[in-house]
Design a protein around this motif. Sequence first.
Motif, PDB file in Angstrom:
ATOM      1  N   GLY A 195      32.497   2.994 -12.277  1.00  0.00           N
ATOM      2  CA  GLY A 195      30.695   2.370 -12.354  1.00  0.00           C
ATOM      3  C   GLY A 195      29.991   3.592 -12.604  1.00  0.00           C
ATOM      4  N   THR A 196      28.681   2.298 -12.742  1.00  0.00           N
ATOM      5  CA  THR A 196      27.832   3.205 -12.702  1.00  0.00           C
ATOM      6  C   THR A 196      26.984   4.805 -11.399  1.00  0.00           C
ATOM      7  OG1 THR A 196      25.869   1.318 -11.969  1.00  0.00           O
ATOM      8  CG2 THR A 196      26.367   1.312 -13.947  1.00  0.00           C
ATOM      9  N   ILE A 197      26.209   5.067 -11.438  1.00  0.00           N
ATOM     10  CA  ILE A 197      26.071   5.887 -10.619  1.00  0.00           C
ATOM     11  C   ILE A 197      25.402   4.747  -9.429  1.00  0.00           C
ATOM     12  CG2 ILE A 197      24.021   7.725 -10.185  1.00  0.00           C
ATOM     13  CD1 ILE A 197      24.729   9.141 -12.804  1.00  0.00           C
ATOM     14  N   ALA A 198      24.893   4.747 -10.069  1.00  0.00           N
ATOM     15  CA  ALA A 198      23.729   3.806  -8.892  1.00  0.00           C
ATOM     16  C   ALA A 198      24.526   2.789  -7.933  1.00  0.00           C
ATOM     17  CB  ALA A 198      22.481   2.823  -9.676  1.00  0.00           C
ATOM     18  N   GLU A 199      25.844   2.303  -8.976  1.00  0.00           N
ATOM     19  CA  GLU A 199      26.724   1.243  -7.592  1.00  0.00           C
ATOM     20  C   GLU A 199      27.627   1.989  -7.495  1.00  0.00           C
ATOM     21  OE1 GLU A 199      28.024  -2.275 -11.328  1.00  0.00           O
ATOM     22  OE2 GLU A 199      28.912  -0.102 -11.052  1.00  0.00           O
ATOM     23  N   ASN A 200      27.272   3.662  -7.175  1.00  0.00           N
ATOM     24  CA  ASN A 200      28.502   4.357  -6.169  1.00  0.00           C
ATOM     25  C   ASN A 200      27.525   4.223  -5.397  1.00  0.00           C
ATOM     26  OD1 ASN A 200      30.610   6.179  -7.090  1.00  0.00           O
ATOM     27  ND2 ASN A 200      30.400   5.097  -9.345  1.00  0.00           N
ATOM     28  N   ILE A 201      25.653   4.857  -5.345  1.00  0.00           N
ATOM     29  CA  ILE A 201      25.272   5.172  -4.691  1.00  0.00           C
ATOM     30  C   ILE A 201      24.828   3.995  -3.187  1.00  0.00           C
ATOM     31  CG2 ILE A 201      22.514   5.694  -3.809  1.00  0.00           C
ATOM     32  CD1 ILE A 201      22.409   7.132  -6.501  1.00  0.00           C
ATOM     33  N   ALA A 202      24.903   3.200  -3.801  1.00  0.00           N
ATOM     34  CA  ALA A 202      24.616   1.426  -3.257  1.00  0.00           C
ATOM     35  C   ALA A 202      26.077   1.514  -2.278  1.00  0.00           C
ATOM     36  CB  ALA A 202      23.863   0.470  -3.899  1.00  0.00           C
ATOM     37  N   TYR A 203      26.871   1.698  -2.579  1.00  0.00           N
ATOM     38  CA  TYR A 203      28.413   1.288  -2.169  1.00  0.00           C
ATOM     39  C   TYR A 203      28.815   1.237  -0.721  1.00  0.00           C
ATOM     40  CZ  TYR A 203      33.395   1.260  -1.348  1.00  0.00           C
ATOM     41  OH  TYR A 203      34.685   1.003  -1.155  1.00  0.00           O
ATOM     42  N   GLY A 204      27.832   1.713   0.231  1.00  0.00           N
ATOM     43  CA  GLY A 204      28.164   1.469   1.392  1.00  0.00           C
ATOM     44  C   GLY A 204      26.967   0.548   1.699  1.00  0.00           C
ATOM     45  N   VAL A 205      26.205  -0.405   1.040  1.00  0.00           N
ATOM     46  CA  VAL A 205      25.261  -1.499   1.759  1.00  0.00           C
ATOM     47  C   VAL A 205      25.243  -2.808   0.577  1.00  0.00           C
ATOM     48  CG1 VAL A 205      22.987  -2.307   1.435  1.00  0.00           C
ATOM     49  CG2 VAL A 205      22.848   0.037   1.889  1.00  0.00           C
ATOM     50  N   GLU A 206      25.380  -3.587   1.521  1.00  0.00           N
ATOM     51  CA  GLU A 206      26.271  -5.373   1.402  1.00  0.00           C
ATOM     52  C   GLU A 206      25.122  -6.261   0.820  1.00  0.00           C
ATOM     53  OE1 GLU A 206      27.189  -7.410   4.683  1.00  0.00           O
ATOM     54  OE2 GLU A 206      29.209  -6.311   4.839  1.00  0.00           O
ATOM     55  N   GLY A 207      24.892  -6.568  -0.620  1.00  0.00           N
ATOM     56  CA  GLY A 207      23.939  -7.518  -1.726  1.00  0.00           C
ATOM     57  C   GLY A 207      23.643  -6.352  -2.539  1.00  0.00           C
ATOM     58  N   ASP A 208      22.630  -7.092  -3.359  1.00  0.00           N
ATOM     59  CA  ASP A 208      21.658  -6.082  -3.917  1.00  0.00           C
ATOM     60  C   ASP A 208      21.090  -5.380  -3.414  1.00  0.00           C
ATOM     61  OD1 ASP A 208      23.571  -7.205  -6.074  1.00  0.00           O
ATOM     62  OD2 ASP A 208      22.494  -9.199  -6.425  1.00  0.00           O
ATOM     63  N   LEU A 209      20.971  -4.510  -3.858  1.00  0.00           N
ATOM     64  CA  LEU A 209      19.553  -3.716  -3.735  1.00  0.00           C
ATOM     65  C   LEU A 209      17.851  -3.257  -4.570  1.00  0.00           C
ATOM     66  CD1 LEU A 209      21.288  -0.624  -1.349  1.00  0.00           C
ATOM     67  CD2 LEU A 209      19.517  -2.486  -0.496  1.00  0.00           C
ATOM     68  N   PRO A 210      17.281  -3.250  -4.275  1.00  0.00           N
ATOM     69  CA  PRO A 210      16.207  -3.284  -5.242  1.00  0.00           C
ATOM     70  C   PRO A 210      16.252  -1.400  -6.039  1.00  0.00           C
ATOM     71  CG  PRO A 210      15.227  -3.920  -3.537  1.00  0.00           C
ATOM     72  CD  PRO A 210      16.295  -3.844  -3.114  1.00  0.00           C
ATOM     73  N   ARG A 211      16.072  -1.421  -7.412  1.00  0.00           N
ATOM     74  CA  ARG A 211      16.590  -0.036  -7.976  1.00  0.00           C
ATOM     75  C   ARG A 211      15.577   1.030  -7.061  1.00  0.00           C
ATOM     76  NH1 ARG A 211      18.770   2.229 -12.540  1.00  0.00           N
ATOM     77  NH2 ARG A 211      20.372   0.358 -12.019  1.00  0.00           N
ATOM     78  N   GLU A 212      14.908   0.274  -6.514  1.00  0.00           N
ATOM     79  CA  GLU A 212      13.850   1.875  -5.988  1.00  0.00           C
ATOM     80  C   GLU A 212      14.352   2.222  -4.710  1.00  0.00           C
ATOM     81  OE1 GLU A 212      12.871  -1.790  -7.014  1.00  0.00           O
ATOM     82  OE2 GLU A 212      11.428  -1.015  -8.609  1.00  0.00           O
ATOM     83  N   ARG A 213      15.072   1.479  -3.827  1.00  0.00           N
ATOM     84  CA  ARG A 213      15.856   2.230  -2.809  1.00  0.00           C
ATOM     85  C   ARG A 213      16.655   3.088  -2.963  1.00  0.00           C
ATOM     86  NH1 ARG A 213      17.931  -1.857   1.615  1.00  0.00           N
ATOM     87  NH2 ARG A 213      18.167   0.586   2.749  1.00  0.00           N
ATOM     88  N   ILE A 214      17.650   2.538  -4.368  1.00  0.00           N
ATOM     89  CA  ILE A 214      18.476   3.578  -4.887  1.00  0.00           C
ATOM     90  C   ILE A 214      17.576   4.876  -5.512  1.00  0.00           C
ATOM     91  CG2 ILE A 214      20.258   4.002  -6.586  1.00  0.00           C
ATOM     92  CD1 ILE A 214      20.614   1.105  -6.276  1.00  0.00           C
ATOM     93  N   VAL A 215      16.936   5.253  -5.862  1.00  0.00           N
ATOM     94  CA  VAL A 215      16.190   6.192  -6.574  1.00  0.00           C
ATOM     95  C   VAL A 215      15.227   7.355  -5.006  1.00  0.00           C
ATOM     96  CG1 VAL A 215      14.076   6.800  -8.076  1.00  0.00           C
ATOM     97  CG2 VAL A 215      15.071   5.186  -9.023  1.00  0.00           C
ATOM     98  N   GLU A 216      15.615   5.986  -4.170  1.00  0.00           N
ATOM     99  CA  GLU A 216      14.159   6.801  -3.258  1.00  0.00           C
ATOM    100  C   GLU A 216      15.495   7.648  -2.527  1.00  0.00           C
ATOM    101  OE1 GLU A 216      12.151   5.658   0.812  1.00  0.00           O
ATOM    102  OE2 GLU A 216      12.784   4.296  -0.530  1.00  0.00           O
TER     103      GLU A 216
END
Length: 629
Positions: free
Chosen positions: A475-496
């Motif tokens: 998958g994408t790097i953003a999806e891998n970072i957000a793997y442990g959080v349910e639901g859609d996350l704003p890209r800003e939180r992933i970048v943070e």
Amino acid sequence: MSTAPARQKEVPAPARQKEVPARQGPPPQRGPGAVNAPSLERSLDFRRSGIRLLRMLGPQKHLVAAALTAGILAVALAVLAPKILGEATDLVVSGAKSAMGIDFPAVSRVLLLALALTAGGALFTWIQVRIAMVVAQRLAFRLRERAETKLARLPLAYFDRQPRGEVLSRTTNDIDNITQSVQQASAQMVRALLTLVGVLAMMFWISPLMALVTLAGVPLSVYGAYLIGRRAQPQFVQQWAVTGRLNGHIEEMYTGHALVKVFGRKEQAIATFDALGDELYEAGFRAQFISGVIQPAMAFIGNLNYVLIAVVGGLRVASGTLTIGEIQAFVQYSYEFNGPITQIAAMANLLQSGVASAERVFDLLDAEEESAEPAPSGRTEKVTGRVTFEKVAFRYEPDKPLIEDLTLTVDPGQTVAIVGPTGAGKTTLVNLLMRFYEVTGGRITLDGTDIAALPREELRAHTGMVLQDTWLFGGTIAENIAYGVEGDLPRERIVEAAMATYADRFIRTLPDGYDTVVDEEAGNLSAGEKQLITLARAFLTQPSILVLDEATSSVDTRTEVLIQRAMNSLRAGRTSFVIAHRLSTVRDADVILVMEAGRIVEQGSHDALLAADGAYARLYASQFAAVAA
């Protein structure tokens, strides 16, 4: 929010194995030399496993009934056709002898009726086969669904003892084999049995005496098939067992192909593959050969019976008891009677192979699961992170203690470093905290509550883990970072989160940035880059308890310093457990635990332990004495 799925996948068996060499029990087959076959615990119970497989068709009983009805109609129409053709023959023979000549209109009507019966039988056969395909595919879906659910409920110990390729083989190859067996059996086998009954009924209608002559050879055929099948069944069990081991070897060699080349083990890996391939060939050949003898043996018995029918039938025609048309129909019925018996015999190897695969899948479905989950605690207050080990004991085997009488209290917000030689029980301690394994004595509490009284999902929802062995999914790097959080996350939180763990700097250099797709092996990222992504994943979950198991082992010294700063920020106000071999990463820990052989032999601050000149001082000296000199 639970990060349990990522955690379990991030802890492959080889990594855990090296931390707990004292573990006993059946070890997984590892490395290119693992060719010895595991002993089969018990021979396959064909009857019990076959009945269990049939019971799984219960939810589809309406489809099964429809297929059976279509099969009955198809056979009924098909078995009537020879009798009708016999009547056409009698019309021709009687017409040839009569002065009136042959009544061609009557013969045509009989032939058209026979043609209609044959066409109707073909139509219902197609319907039966179509329904059988649906039944088989739904069964496969149900088996895969149950296997997936079962894998999620199995304890970590199961995967420690099973090569991944073996587990994959049971959930893919064996289920596919079951599907093929059920599909063909539910169509061809059922049709053969129905044809057998229908043809036998027609033969008794034409001539009971000759029908009894036909049945004379059936007991011999059945007994011969039973004797041969009993010898073939263990070979099918062995065939699929070797298939699983071969898949395990291939999976290991593919995953570790770089190490195989680096250490020059290519030839040995090929030799192991060849040995397993030869073993699979031998087992498959024996299974197919022994089972394949059934068909020619039954065909031979059927041909002898066919000759006997021809002789008796000729005598009956000569005596005027039967007409030529009747004997023609009976001979055709006798041929069709032997056909289903031979067909059933020919499918015996397919059925035996399918039931052997079913046994392997059932073994997986019957494996001991994790202990039952308690009811949700319903607590609403924030978890502070106070962890207490009260006289904890743990052993992988009843007579092989690993951890004995371990007592420890970790206050909220404290950072506890766990150091010690390989096999001391460091990772085991964390696995007990996460309830990947259950303690065999004492208890572990979280904020005063026994963790055994908490559902695993609730317990793990408060914990974030970063392990030495990283795991990224396709998958994408953003999806891998957000793997442990349910639901859609704003890209800003992933970048943070990526910026806080210094992953942002390399992610932005990639062609598609955060949308860069990594494959399942993450071969387009370095080990250090993968580690940074898993750190960002843990940072994003904001857990109450943080576990770092050699989290900086794959990064360079400069990146390690940056990550340490990020970890200091992440650990603020959180209880942290840091497992480390590199002692430079644990100097700032509030408490350092030194473990040896499952026991805490020393604990204290970095300076205090150095001053004590004990086990920690020796570890420290072994790493830094040469540098200091």
